[in-house]
Design an enzyme around this catalytic site. Structure first.
Site: not given
Length: 197
Positions: A52, A139
């Site tokens: 996630h 990221h």
């Protein structure tokens, strides 16, 4: 001395706000992890089901505060449309030859995701959650390096990876998540979901 009636323990959970990934993208990124696992570097790889993008880590939160937190996150989500995310580019923090965190970047959607994260941050700051000390970098963490063993092989795999899209999805919601830690690793569950737009 007996407990006073108002001294009951307060129930708290470990919580964070996240952009979760769809199952096709998780499968694609698991294949990327498999390629990197071939280096046999000492990395604790994030389980594919746990992949996630963290927008805000909240830490231990009293359950009674979840309603107000949900309202703040909902307000941030309402002001943002759906975001197309394209994952491309492997790297490591602080850099591949001294890798501590292995990540995959975004070639599309990073700016919109950063704007969304700033709205979440501002909404939660008004509830007393401190702003992050470091600027948000869009990221996805693939793994955390546990020791220097075979780090050179990992660095070569990261720097030698072809520049290509490794997966994409349309983000249409963000979620308030609960994290349960155990010896088997973290297990995440969704507490509330907030549509974008």
């Amino acid at each position: 001395m007996p407990d006073r009636p108002d001294s009951r323990p307060v129930s708290a959970i470990r919580a964070f706000v996240a952009a979760n990934l769809d199952s096709d993208l998780k499968a694609a990124l698991a294949r990327v992890q498999d390629r990197l696992k071939a280096t046999r570097a000492d990395v604790g790889w994030v389980r594919p089901e746990n992949l996630h993008l963290t927008l805000k880590f909240l830490g231990q939160v009293e359950e009674g505060r979840l309603g107000a937190i949900g309202e703040a996150v909902a307000a941030a989500a309402t002001g943002c449309g759906q975001i197309r995310l394209v994952f491309e580019g492997l790297g490591a923090f602080p850099h591949p030859r001294a890798a501590r965190v292995v990540w995959i970047g975004l070639s599309h959607g990073a700016e919109a995701l950063t704007e969304l994260q700033a709205k979440v941050e501002a909404g939660l700051e008004s509830l007393g959650f401190a702003r992050e000390g470091r600027p948000f970098t869009a990221h996805l963490t693939l793994g955390r390096v546990r020791s220097p063993a075979r780090r050179e092989q990992l660095a070569r795999a990261l720097t030698g990876a072809p520049a290509e899209a490794l997966g994409e999805m349309v983000l249409d919601r963000i979620e308030l998540m609960k994290s349960d830690l155990s010896v088997a690793g973290a297990r995440y569950s969704i507490l509330q979901s907030f549509p974008l737009g």
